[in-house]
Design a protein around this motif. Structure first.
Motif, PDB file in Angstrom:
ATOM      1  N   HIS A  21       1.057  -1.331  -0.087  1.00 53.58           N
ATOM      2  CA  HIS A  21       0.245  -0.009  -0.223  1.00 53.58           C
ATOM      3  C   HIS A  21       0.775   0.973   0.326  1.00 53.58           C
ATOM      4  CE1 HIS A  21      -3.958  -2.269   1.408  1.00 53.58           C
ATOM      5  NE2 HIS A  21      -3.640  -2.447   0.308  1.00 53.58           N
ATOM      6  N   SER A  22       1.972   1.519   0.873  1.00 53.54           N
ATOM      7  CA  SER A  22       2.835   2.014   0.833  1.00 53.54           C
ATOM      8  C   SER A  22       3.448   2.804  -0.676  1.00 53.54           C
ATOM      9  CB  SER A  22       3.496   2.195   1.670  1.00 53.54           C
ATOM     10  OG  SER A  22       5.308   1.137   1.187  1.00 53.54           O
ATOM     11  N   THR A  23       4.101   1.342  -0.933  1.00 51.16           N
ATOM     12  CA  THR A  23       3.926   2.112  -2.874  1.00 51.16           C
ATOM     13  C   THR A  23       3.034   2.727  -3.962  1.00 51.16           C
ATOM     14  OG1 THR A  23       3.441   0.056  -3.098  1.00 51.16           O
ATOM     15  CG2 THR A  23       5.991   0.726  -2.565  1.00 51.16           C
ATOM     16  N   SER A  24       2.051   2.825  -3.386  1.00 48.18           N
ATOM     17  CA  SER A  24       0.890   2.917  -4.119  1.00 48.18           C
ATOM     18  C   SER A  24       0.322   5.011  -4.045  1.00 48.18           C
ATOM     19  CB  SER A  24      -0.137   2.349  -3.913  1.00 48.18           C
ATOM     20  OG  SER A  24      -0.369   1.010  -4.418  1.00 48.18           O
ATOM     21  N   ARG A  25       1.870   5.128  -3.309  1.00 48.60           N
ATOM     22  CA  ARG A  25       0.581   6.156  -2.643  1.00 48.60           C
ATOM     23  C   ARG A  25       1.267   7.155  -3.632  1.00 48.60           C
ATOM     24  NH1 ARG A  25       2.506   8.440   3.417  1.00 48.60           N
ATOM     25  NH2 ARG A  25       1.432  10.224   1.924  1.00 48.60           N
ATOM     26  N   VAL A  26       0.399   7.872  -4.545  1.00 47.00           N
ATOM     27  CA  VAL A  26       0.527   9.276  -5.665  1.00 47.00           C
ATOM     28  C   VAL A  26       0.702  10.453  -4.782  1.00 47.00           C
ATOM     29  CG1 VAL A  26      -0.478  10.347  -7.724  1.00 47.00           C
ATOM     30  CG2 VAL A  26      -1.378   7.890  -7.185  1.00 47.00           C
ATOM     31  N   PHE A  27       0.503  11.353  -3.464  1.00 43.48           N
ATOM     32  CA  PHE A  27       0.097  12.029  -3.293  1.00 43.48           C
ATOM     33  C   PHE A  27       1.623  12.402  -2.024  1.00 43.48           C
ATOM     34  CE2 PHE A  27      -3.746  12.041  -4.653  1.00 43.48           C
ATOM     35  CZ  PHE A  27      -3.987  13.694  -5.359  1.00 43.48           C
ATOM     36  N   GLY A  28       2.342  11.258  -1.366  1.00 43.20           N
ATOM     37  CA  GLY A  28       3.266  11.508  -1.002  1.00 43.20           C
ATOM     38  C   GLY A  28       2.920  13.148   0.033  1.00 43.20           C
ATOM     39  N   ARG A  76      -4.458   1.862  13.102  1.00 36.21           N
ATOM     40  CA  ARG A  76      -4.344   2.358  12.024  1.00 36.21           C
ATOM     41  C   ARG A  76      -4.760   3.406  11.604  1.00 36.21           C
ATOM     42  NH1 ARG A  76      -5.783   0.777   7.314  1.00 36.21           N
ATOM     43  NH2 ARG A  76      -7.444  -0.521   7.161  1.00 36.21           N
ATOM     44  N   MET A  77      -3.617   4.743  10.835  1.00 37.36           N
ATOM     45  CA  MET A  77      -5.026   5.481  10.646  1.00 37.36           C
ATOM     46  C   MET A  77      -5.574   4.923   9.360  1.00 37.36           C
ATOM     47  SD  MET A  77      -2.252   8.731  10.362  1.00 37.36           S
ATOM     48  CE  MET A  77      -0.538   7.906   9.470  1.00 37.36           C
ATOM     49  N   GLU A  78      -6.508   5.904   8.213  1.00 42.32           N
ATOM     50  CA  GLU A  78      -7.416   5.408   7.310  1.00 42.32           C
ATOM     51  C   GLU A  78      -6.743   5.465   6.352  1.00 42.32           C
ATOM     52  OE1 GLU A  78     -11.607   6.615   7.458  1.00 42.32           O
ATOM     53  OE2 GLU A  78     -11.035   8.650   9.433  1.00 42.32           O
ATOM     54  N   ASN A  79      -7.359   4.867   5.844  1.00 39.79           N
ATOM     55  CA  ASN A  79      -6.149   5.070   4.511  1.00 39.79           C
ATOM     56  C   ASN A  79      -7.401   5.258   3.028  1.00 39.79           C
ATOM     57  OD1 ASN A  79      -3.012   3.924   4.443  1.00 39.79           O
ATOM     58  ND2 ASN A  79      -4.743   1.339   5.011  1.00 39.79           N
ATOM     59  N   VAL A  80      -7.065   6.449   2.416  1.00 35.72           N
ATOM     60  CA  VAL A  80      -8.391   6.917   1.391  1.00 35.72           C
ATOM     61  C   VAL A  80      -7.819   7.667   0.401  1.00 35.72           C
ATOM     62  CG1 VAL A  80      -9.129   8.477   3.685  1.00 35.72           C
ATOM     63  CG2 VAL A  80      -6.677   9.452   1.841  1.00 35.72           C
ATOM     64  N   GLU A 100      -4.062  20.048  -2.523  1.00 35.39           N
ATOM     65  CA  GLU A 100      -4.170  20.071  -0.918  1.00 35.39           C
ATOM     66  C   GLU A 100      -4.887  19.710  -0.898  1.00 35.39           C
ATOM     67  OE1 GLU A 100      -5.267  25.019  -0.368  1.00 35.39           O
ATOM     68  OE2 GLU A 100      -7.034  24.372  -0.310  1.00 35.39           O
ATOM     69  N   LEU A 101      -6.146  19.070  -0.566  1.00 34.24           N
ATOM     70  CA  LEU A 101      -6.865  18.047  -0.381  1.00 34.24           C
ATOM     71  C   LEU A 101      -6.502  16.986   0.549  1.00 34.24           C
ATOM     72  CD1 LEU A 101     -10.124  17.407   0.104  1.00 34.24           C
ATOM     73  CD2 LEU A 101     -10.058  15.910  -2.059  1.00 34.24           C
ATOM     74  N   ALA A 102      -5.199  16.342  -0.171  1.00 35.14           N
ATOM     75  CA  ALA A 102      -4.494  15.599   0.158  1.00 35.14           C
ATOM     76  C   ALA A 102      -3.429  16.013   1.531  1.00 35.14           C
ATOM     77  CB  ALA A 102      -2.988  15.534  -0.965  1.00 35.14           C
ATOM     78  N   ALA A 103      -3.229  17.267   1.388  1.00 35.15           N
ATOM     79  CA  ALA A 103      -2.675  17.728   2.691  1.00 35.15           C
ATOM     80  C   ALA A 103      -4.035  17.709   3.777  1.00 35.15           C
ATOM     81  CB  ALA A 103      -2.036  19.380   2.390  1.00 35.15           C
ATOM     82  N   LEU A 104      -5.040  18.322   3.829  1.00 42.84           N
ATOM     83  CA  LEU A 104      -6.414  18.251   4.532  1.00 42.84           C
ATOM     84  C   LEU A 104      -6.452  16.479   5.249  1.00 42.84           C
ATOM     85  CD1 LEU A 104      -8.223  20.301   2.995  1.00 42.84           C
ATOM     86  CD2 LEU A 104      -7.147  21.091   4.744  1.00 42.84           C
ATOM     87  N   ALA A 108      -5.858  15.702   9.140  1.00 47.30           N
ATOM     88  CA  ALA A 108      -6.712  15.132   9.341  1.00 47.30           C
ATOM     89  C   ALA A 108      -6.877  13.180  10.192  1.00 47.30           C
ATOM     90  CB  ALA A 108      -7.929  14.995   8.598  1.00 47.30           C
ATOM     91  N   GLY A 109      -5.299  12.757  10.081  1.00 45.44           N
ATOM     92  CA  GLY A 109      -4.759  11.843  10.535  1.00 45.44           C
ATOM     93  C   GLY A 109      -5.117  11.270   9.178  1.00 45.44           C
ATOM     94  N   SER A 110      -4.916  10.612   8.287  1.00 47.73           N
ATOM     95  CA  SER A 110      -5.254   9.746   7.050  1.00 47.73           C
ATOM     96  C   SER A 110      -4.093   9.289   6.445  1.00 47.73           C
ATOM     97  CB  SER A 110      -6.642  10.535   5.908  1.00 47.73           C
ATOM     98  OG  SER A 110      -6.624  11.516   5.986  1.00 47.73           O
ATOM     99  N   VAL A 111      -3.616   8.293   5.611  1.00 48.11           N
ATOM    100  CA  VAL A 111      -2.558   8.288   4.656  1.00 48.11           C
ATOM    101  C   VAL A 111      -3.373   8.016   2.820  1.00 48.11           C
ATOM    102  CG1 VAL A 111      -1.316   6.366   3.589  1.00 48.11           C
ATOM    103  CG2 VAL A 111      -1.706   6.616   6.366  1.00 48.11           C
ATOM    104  N   VAL A 112      -3.106   9.382   2.137  1.00 44.96           N
ATOM    105  CA  VAL A 112      -3.120   9.220   0.839  1.00 44.96           C
ATOM    106  C   VAL A 112      -2.474   8.146   0.500  1.00 44.96           C
ATOM    107  CG1 VAL A 112      -3.789  10.556  -0.996  1.00 44.96           C
ATOM    108  CG2 VAL A 112      -3.973  11.128   0.619  1.00 44.96           C
ATOM    109  N   LEU A 113      -3.743   7.270  -0.471  1.00 40.78           N
ATOM    110  CA  LEU A 113      -2.908   6.429  -1.720  1.00 40.78           C
ATOM    111  C   LEU A 113      -3.234   6.722  -2.998  1.00 40.78           C
ATOM    112  CD1 LEU A 113      -5.078   3.467   0.253  1.00 40.78           C
ATOM    113  CD2 LEU A 113      -2.862   3.956   0.652  1.00 40.78           C
ATOM    114  N   ASP A 114      -4.068   7.157  -3.390  1.00 37.04           N
ATOM    115  CA  ASP A 114      -4.657   7.513  -4.719  1.00 37.04           C
ATOM    116  C   ASP A 114      -5.372   8.843  -5.130  1.00 37.04           C
ATOM    117  OD1 ASP A 114      -3.986   7.283  -7.358  1.00 37.04           O
ATOM    118  OD2 ASP A 114      -5.045   5.505  -7.165  1.00 37.04           O
ATOM    119  N   GLY A 115      -4.992   9.316  -6.108  1.00 34.96           N
ATOM    120  CA  GLY A 115      -6.493  10.585  -5.923  1.00 34.96           C
ATOM    121  C   GLY A 115      -6.612  10.283  -7.720  1.00 34.96           C
ATOM    122  N   VAL A 116      -8.006  10.692  -8.171  1.00 30.63           N
ATOM    123  CA  VAL A 116      -8.431  10.499  -9.650  1.00 30.63           C
ATOM    124  C   VAL A 116      -9.105  11.951  -9.650  1.00 30.63           C
ATOM    125  CG1 VAL A 116      -8.229   8.424  -9.657  1.00 30.63           C
ATOM    126  CG2 VAL A 116     -10.496   9.391  -8.716  1.00 30.63           C
TER     127      VAL A 116
END
Length: 495
Positions: A21-28, A76-80, A100-104, A108-116
């Motif tokens: 999952h950690s390698t799938s993150r787009v936003f870092g 664990r934190m939420e994966n979003v 900016e939504l990724a930063a928000l 808030a305490g989550s892990v951003v995995l992807d964004g479309v």
């Protein structure tokens, strides 16, 4: 031994899944935030130390030691996964908004995995992105193992419900994320009441229920089923009861917020009585407002590399080079699409901006789209009737900006000041510009003040401006500019 082997297999499987999952993150690390190793030496950070001091107690872990009979659990934190809609020609703005939504989300305490992002003229009224794209989004969510989807807008209750029915995971919107951050960071009684009021205003139209939650309470068929006297009639559904309780709670919170006003107005009235000029530091969230306040006054206000790190306004007293006293107020940060509920709930806090004599508008010079930040702040200032107040635009974090980017920033605001709260660049120039922009006392007086009235000289130093001063045998001759109240006291010694 077999049990140990089984345990190791489960743990290895979970660790490998998390690594995948950690390698799938787009936003870092989101663009709205700076390097996590950046340290700002701008005063004692008492609030920051308090916030991070109570995090863990040894011996209270809820992890299960025996994982052979039950499913392995871990905190664990939420994966979003993020999703947005943009029109033709607005792709760059949509990408910045999603960053900016990724930063928000991370704040808030989550892990951003992807964004479309989906291009369409208007959001789908049913599922926001359309039924087909919702099915594709479900496949993405399943593939990365996300448990939450965040939409880069404020969803209608029906859109959120329909999207959840397709994706089969929790769906929230941008407004809910911002409200969650505010709820985490509110510290004072007033701040907590304001955030709760905004959350209830957001929740009220989004209540929903099913099964027993929609049944009648003490009425209708209940009475006919044998509940007896006092239970017959139309009755009331559970959801109606919940709505009434929320409205009652909102009314109570509004009364509480109004009860905080007299103390704040008393402080403001004292400053007005003494004609102490006020300067409000306003700007986009994470632009460096608190860092700038610490640089100018050594206030020791919380500085953290996070969005909405400080919510409660802080007022500090300082002096100009010629001895005039004025106040600097740090205010809550703004963000694009700031929920209207928050603007209304924090209107009392934003009064510090509306009642200021001067606004120092701080902009993050290292942000990829500073023009949108400036426009967002102007929109919020217009909502609180503060656009007519004189404004000084300050581009902060210039230690992270190249010379070419400085030219671009100068084109956005030709009279802006370039500063760095970290290195101290431009701070002296900014202070000089602020002092020159402060309103001067409106009455000019010449007086020979007896040496026995040193209190008047002290008041002039605090509230007025000396144009001329010399010591004579009978007293101190002064030619000064002061407010009307002090001018009346000096009238008895007019020269």
């Amino acid at each position: 031994m077999p049990e140990t082997t089984g345990t190791d297999d489960v743990v290895d499987r979970i660790i490998s899944r998390d690594e995948a999952h950690s390698t799938s993150r787009v936003f870092g690390t989101a663009q709205a935030l700076q390097d996590s190793n950046t340290i700002y030496d701008d005063g004692q950070q008492w609030d920051l130390q308090d916030r991070h001091s109570l995090r863990r107690v040894v011996g209270l872990s809820t992890e299960l030691e025996d994982v052979t009979e039950v499913e392995y659990r871990q905190v664990r934190m939420e994966n979003v996964v993020l999703v947005g809609v943009y029109r033709a020609g607005t792709l760059e703005d949509a990408e910045n908004s999603l960053q900016e939504l990724a930063a928000l989300a991370e704040t808030a305490g989550s892990v951003v995995l992807d964004g479309v992002l989906q291009r369409r003229p208007n959001p789908d009224p049913a599922t926001y992105i359309g039924r087909g794209k919702a099915e594709e989004l479900k496949q993405i969510v399943d593939s990365v193992g996300a448990d939450t989807v965040i939409a880069d807008t404020e969803l209608a209750p029906s859109q959120r419900r329909a999207l959840e029915d397709v994706i089969k995971v929790k769906v929230i919107d941008r407004t809910a994320v911002i409200l969650d951050i505010f709820a985490q960071h509110a510290k004072t009684r007033e701040g907590k009441a304001q955030v709760e009021l905004a959350q209830l205003e957001y929740l009220l139209p989004r209540l929903r229920g099913w099964g027993d939650s929609m049944s009648r309470q003490a009425g209708g068929q209940v009475g006919a089923a044998g509940a007896g006297m006092g239970s017959r009639g139309p009755g009331e559904t559970k959801i109606e009861l919940d709505r009434r309780r929320i409205r009652d709670r909102m009314a109570l919170l509004r009364r509480q917020i109004r009860s905080f006003a007299p103390a704040r107005e008393a402080k403001r009235a004292e400053r007005d009585r003494n004609k102490v000029p006020s300067v409000a530091i306003a700007g986009y969230t994470n632009a460096g407002k608190s860092s700038l306040l610490n640089r100018l006054t050594n206030a020791g206000v919380l500085v953290e590399n996070a969005l909405f790190a400080t919510l409660d306004s802080t007022v500090r007293r300082t002096e100009t080079a010629d001895g005039r006293v004025f106040t600097l107020a740090d205010t809550v940060g703004f963000v694009r699409n700031l929920p209207h509920q928050l603007v209304e709930a924090f209107r009392s806090t934003l009064e510090e901006v509306a009642g200021a004599d001067l606004i120092v508008h701080v902009v993050d010079g290292s942000h990829p789209d500073p023009a949108s930040q400036i426009q967002t702040v102007h929109d919020v200032l217009a909502e609180v009737d503060a656009r007519a107040i004189p404004e000084i635009v300050v581009f902060n974090k210039m230690d992270l900006v190249s010379d070419d980017d400085r030219l671009v920033l100068a084109g956005l605001a030709p009279k802006a000041v370039f500063v760095s709260s970290r290195t101290g660049e431009g701070i002296a120039e900014l202070r000089s510009i602020v002092e020159d922009a402060l309103p001067l006392p409106d009455v000019e007086v010449s007086a020979l003040v007896p040496y026995s009235r040193g209190d008047l000289i002290s008041h002039i130093h605090e509230e007025g401006q000396f144009l001329e001063q010399r010591h004579e045998a009978e007293g101190t001759f002064v030619r000064v500019r002061v407010n009307a109240r002090l001018a009346a006291e000096l009238e008895a010694f007019a020269a």
